[in-house]
Scaffold this active site. Structure first.
Site, PDB file in Angstrom:
ATOM      1  CE1 TYR A 159      -3.160  -2.886   0.160  1.00 30.45           C
ATOM      2  CE2 TYR A 159      -4.298  -1.649   1.854  1.00 30.45           C
ATOM      3  CZ  TYR A 159      -4.257  -2.702   0.972  1.00 30.45           C
ATOM      4  OH  TYR A 159      -5.325  -3.570   0.904  1.00 30.45           O
ATOM      5  CE  LYS A 208       2.491 -18.606   1.861  1.00 27.88           C
ATOM      6  NZ  LYS A 208       1.712 -19.784   2.316  1.00 27.88           N
ATOM      7  CG  ASP A 239      -1.204 -19.929   3.936  1.00 26.92           C
ATOM      8  OD1 ASP A 239      -0.560 -19.571   4.945  1.00 26.92           O
ATOM      9  OD2 ASP A 239      -0.734 -20.705   3.081  1.00 26.92           O
ATOM     10  CG  ASP A 248      -7.453  -3.153   3.758  1.00 26.50           C
ATOM     11  OD1 ASP A 248      -8.397  -2.801   4.498  1.00 26.50           O
ATOM     12  OD2 ASP A 248      -7.403  -2.866   2.554  1.00 26.50           O
TER      13      ASP A 248
END
Ligand code: ATP
Length: 357
Positions: A124, A191, A227, A251
C-alpha cells in the site's frame, strides 16, 4: 477542562453517523469541544481540495480527531484521502477491535480480538509501475541486469517495501497495546516462506523485539502463516487475542473479523501515530444508503468510545460501550443492516437512554 477534538463528518453516510455519535458522546459525561473540519466531496466543493490544509492543521492542533468515512472519487486521479491522511500525520498503526456483542447472531460466540495493522508500508506504499509505461520498461531492464529477474513485457508492477524501522514501531505498539489493555497474546501473521525479504523481515523483527522483557511483560507471542491464520479464524476465532499484521493482510483480515462479529455497521477503528490519533469506523461512505437516515451509527459511536479511552476518559468510554451492548441485547431498536427498521437517530437516542444519565 474540555478535550478539544476535530470532527470530520466526511461524505455519504458520514454526516449522519457523525451527528449520531456526537449526540451519544456528548451525553456520556466527558466534556468535549468539537472543532469541525471537512474532507471528501464536501471539502472539494467548498475548499477545492479533498483534504484541505485547514483540516490537516486542525488535527495537528487538537491532536485527536473523530472522522466519518470519506470516498475518493474513482478515476479522477486523486490520491485516497484516507491514505494521504495516514501518511501526512504518520498514523502508522491501525487498531480494529472485533468483539461478539450480545443479541447479534453470529456463527461463532466469544470472539474478542484486536487487529493491529501496519499502516504505512507494504504493497500500500503506492510504488507502482503501469503496464506499458516507459518507467516499467526501465524497471524490467534494471531487474534483469541486477539479478536476472524476467518480468513479462505486459506486466504492471506494485512494489512491497517492508523496513526494520517501520516494523519495529508497529511491533512495539502491539505489545504496548496488549499490556495496556490486559491482553494475553500477540500473534504475528506473515508469509515469510515465500516473501523472504519483506514478510521475512517483518517476522524476524517481531521475533527480535518480542525478546525484550520490558516490552513484552507476560504477553504471549506466536507466529503463524497468513493462509493458515485465515483458516483458523474461520474455524476458531476465539483462539486469537491481538493479531499483528503487515498492511495488506491487516486490511483484508480486519474486514473478515468485522464480518465474524456482525458486519461493518458495528466495526470501530483507530489510526494512531506517536503524535496524532484519528478514530474512524472501518466502513466506507455507503452511497447506496446515504441520505436515507438508516445507516447504523454504532461503528462510529464505538470509534468515539475508543477515542474517549485514548483521551483518558475510561469511565465514559466503558459507559458508551455498555450502553451499546444494552441496546443491541434488547434488540428492539436496530437499523436495517441488523434486521431492524429503526433510523440512525433512533439508535443514537436509544443508546443515550441506556447511558442512564
Ligand atoms: P469503501 O471502498 O469506501 O470501503 P464500499 O462501498 O466498498 O466503500 P462500504 O461503504 O463500507 O464499502 O459499504 C459496503 C456495504 O456495507 C454497503 O452495502 C453499505 O450499505 C453497507 N454498510 C457500510 N456501512 C454501513 C453502516 N454503517 N450501516 C449500514 N450499512 C452499512
Amino acid at each position: 477542562m474540555a478535550h478539544r477534538v476535530t470532527i470530520i463528518p466526511g461524505d455519504g453516510i458520514g454526516p449522519e453517523v457523525a451527528t449520531a455519535a456526537r449526540l451519544v458522546l456528548d451525553a456520556a459525561g466527558a466534556e468535549i469541544e468539537w472543532v469541525e473540519r471537512q474532507a471528501g466531496s464536501v471539502a472539494l466543493e467548498q475548499e477545492r481540495s479533498l483534504l484541505p490544509d485547514a483540516t490537516l492543521d486542525g488535527i495537528r492542533d487538537t491532536r485527536v480527531a473523530l472522522k466519518g468515512p470519506v470516498t475518493t472519487p474513482v478515476g479522477t486521479g486523486f490520491r485516497s484521502v484516507n491514505v494521504a491522511l495516514r501518511q501526512e500525520l504518520d498514523l502508522f498503526a491501525a487498531v480494529r477491535p472485533a468483539r461478539t456483542t450480545p443479541g447479534v447472531p453470529t456463527r461463532h460466540g466469544g470472539i474478542d480480538l484486536v487487529v493491529i495493522r501496519e499502516n504505512t508500508e507494504d504493497l500500500y506504499k503506492g510504488i507502482e509501475f503501469a503496464r506499458g509505461a516507459p518507467e516499467t520498461s526501465a524497471l524490467r531492464d534494471e531487474l534483469r541486469e541486477l539479478a536476472g529477474f524476467e518480468v513479462r513485457e505486459d506486466a504492471g508492477v506494485t512494489v512491497k517495501p517492508i523496513s526494520v524501522d517501520g516494523t519495529r514501531r508497529i511491533v512495539r505498539f502491539a505489545f504496548e497495546y496488549a499490556r495496556a489493555n490486559a491482553r494475553g497474546k500477540v500473534t504475528v501473521g506473515h508469509k515469510a516462506s515465500i516473501m523472504r525479504y519483506s514478510d521475512g523481515l517483518f517476522l524476524q523483527t517481531a521475533r527480535i523485539e518480542s525478546e525484550d522483557p520490558l516490552l513484552r511483560g507476560d504477553t504471549g507471542f506466536e507466529e503463524i502463516q497468513i493462509d493458515h491464520l485465515s483458516m483458523r479464524l474461520a474455524r476458531h476465532p476465539q483462539d486469537f487475542d491481538v493479531l499483528l499484521l503487515p498492511n495488506l493482510y491487516g486490511d483484508i483480515l480486519s474486514d473478515l473479523c468485522a464480518g465474524l462479529v456482525g458486519g461493518l455497521g458495528l466495526a470501530a477503528g483507530a489510526n494512531i501515530g506517536w503524535e496524532y490519533a484519528v478514530f474512524e469506523p472501518v466502513h466506507g461512505s455507503a452511497p447506496d444508503i446515504a441520505g436515507k437516515g438508516v445507516a447504523n451509527p454504532i461503528a462510529m459511536i464505538l470509534s468515539g468510545a475508543m477515542m474517549l479511552r485514548h483521551l483518558g476518559e475510561k469511565g465514559s468510554a466503558s459507559a458508551v460501550e455498555a450502553a451499546v451492548d444494552t441496546v443491541l441485547e434488547r434488540g428492539d431498536v436496530r437499523t436495517p443492516d441488523l434486521g431492524g427498521s429503526s433510523s440512525t437517530m433512533d439508535v443514537a437516542e436509544a443508546i443515550v437512554g441506556a447511558l442512564g444519565r
